[in-house]
Design an enzyme around this catalytic site. Structure first.
Site, PDB file in Angstrom:
ATOM      1  N   HIS A  39       0.839  -1.207   0.000  1.00 24.11           N
ATOM      2  CA  HIS A  39       0.000   0.000   0.000  1.00 24.11           C
ATOM      3  C   HIS A  39       0.870   1.251   0.000  1.00 24.11           C
ATOM      4  CE1 HIS A  39      -3.721   2.244   1.494  1.00 24.11           C
ATOM      5  NE2 HIS A  39      -2.751   3.096   1.769  1.00 24.11           N
ATOM      6  N   GLU A  40       1.897   1.263   0.856  1.00 23.55           N
ATOM      7  CA  GLU A  40       2.751   2.456   0.961  1.00 23.55           C
ATOM      8  C   GLU A  40       3.632   2.618  -0.274  1.00 23.55           C
ATOM      9  OE1 GLU A  40       1.791   4.415   3.129  1.00 23.55           O
ATOM     10  OE2 GLU A  40       0.647   2.951   4.308  1.00 23.55           O
TER      11      GLU A  40
HETATM   12 NI    NI Z   1      -2.670   5.069   2.344  1.00 21.59          NI
END
Ligand code: NI
Length: 186
Positions: free
Chosen positions: A137-138
Site C-alpha cells: 500500500h505504501e
Molecule cells: Ni494510504
C-alpha cells in the site's frame, strides 16, 4: 517533533510520483520522525511521505507481529519490490487519506523488497500477511497509486462518492482519526 497535516484524497500530491532519496541527512531523519508521530497520532499503521506533502520515497509503518508478541515498524527509504507471491491474501484495507473508508482488497501474501534505511544502508526485507499489505500500500503511494485504484468497480464508485460527500461536509473532522490502513490488532 511535529504533527504533520495528512493530505486527503483530492490533493494532487497524492497522485504524484515521489523522488528517490539521495541525501541521508538530518532533514530526512526529522521527516521520518515527524511522519512516525503523525501516523501514531492518527492511529495509522502506515504513512507515505506524499501523504504529508513531501515527494520523497520514504514511508513509515508499524504493526503488531502476526504472533502478537511485539510490534515491528520503522522508516523505509527507496523501496523496490523485487518479488511478490502468486498466493494472495484477503483483507480489508483503508487509508489515512480516505477517512473512514474500508474495502476488501486482495494483495500478494508475501513480498520481498530492496530498500535503504535512514542512514542509507541497503537491506532486503521479506514481509508476510498484514505487513506485506502495508508495504505494498505504501509503495503504491510513492508511485501516486491509491488503494481505491485496485477496488472492484462498484466499491471504487462508492468510495469516490463518499469522498465527495466528505469534501462537501464542513462538519467533517479536520483530522482523520482512527482510520488508517487497518488498525493495529484488527
Ligand atoms: Ni494510504
Amino acid at each position: 517533533m511535529a504533527n504533520l497535516e495528512i493530505r486527503i484524497f483530492g490533493d494532487p500530491v497524492l497522485r504524484q510520483r515521489a523522488h528517490e532519496v539521495v541525501d541521508f541527512d538530518d532533514r530526512l531523519a526529522t521527516l521520518a520522525a515527524d511522519m512516525q508521530e503523525t501516523m501514531r497520532a492518527a492511529e495509522g499503521v502506515g504513512l507515505a511521505a506524499n501523504q504529508v506533502g513531501v515527494l520523497k520515497r520514504v514511508f513509515t509503518w508499524e504493526a503488531a507481529d502476526e504472533d502478537g508478541t511485539g510490534v515491528r515498524g520503522g522508516a523505509v527509504v527507496n523501496p523496490l519490490l523485487t518479488d511478490a507471491s502468486e498466493e494472495l491474501q484477503d483483507g480489508e484495507e483503508g487509508c489515512l487519506s480516505f477517512p473512514g473508508l474500508f474495502y476488501p482488497l486482495q494483495r500478494p501474501l508475501r513480498v520481498e523488497v530492496r530498500h535503504q534505511d535512514l542512514a542509507g544502508d541497503e537491506h532486503t526485507s521479506r514481509l508476510e500477511g498484514f505487513a506485506a499489505r502495508i508495504w505494498l500500500h505504501e509503495m503504491d503511494h510513492l508511485n501516486g497509486i491509491l488503494f481505491v485504484d485496485h477496488l472492484a468497480r462498484h466499491d471504487r464508485q462508492e468510495a469516490l462518492r463518499r469522498m465527495r460527500e466528505y469534501a462537501a461536509d464542513d462538519q467533517a473532522p479536520q483530522r482523520p482519526g482512527g482510520l488508517l490502513l487497518g488498525r493495529v490488532g484488527r
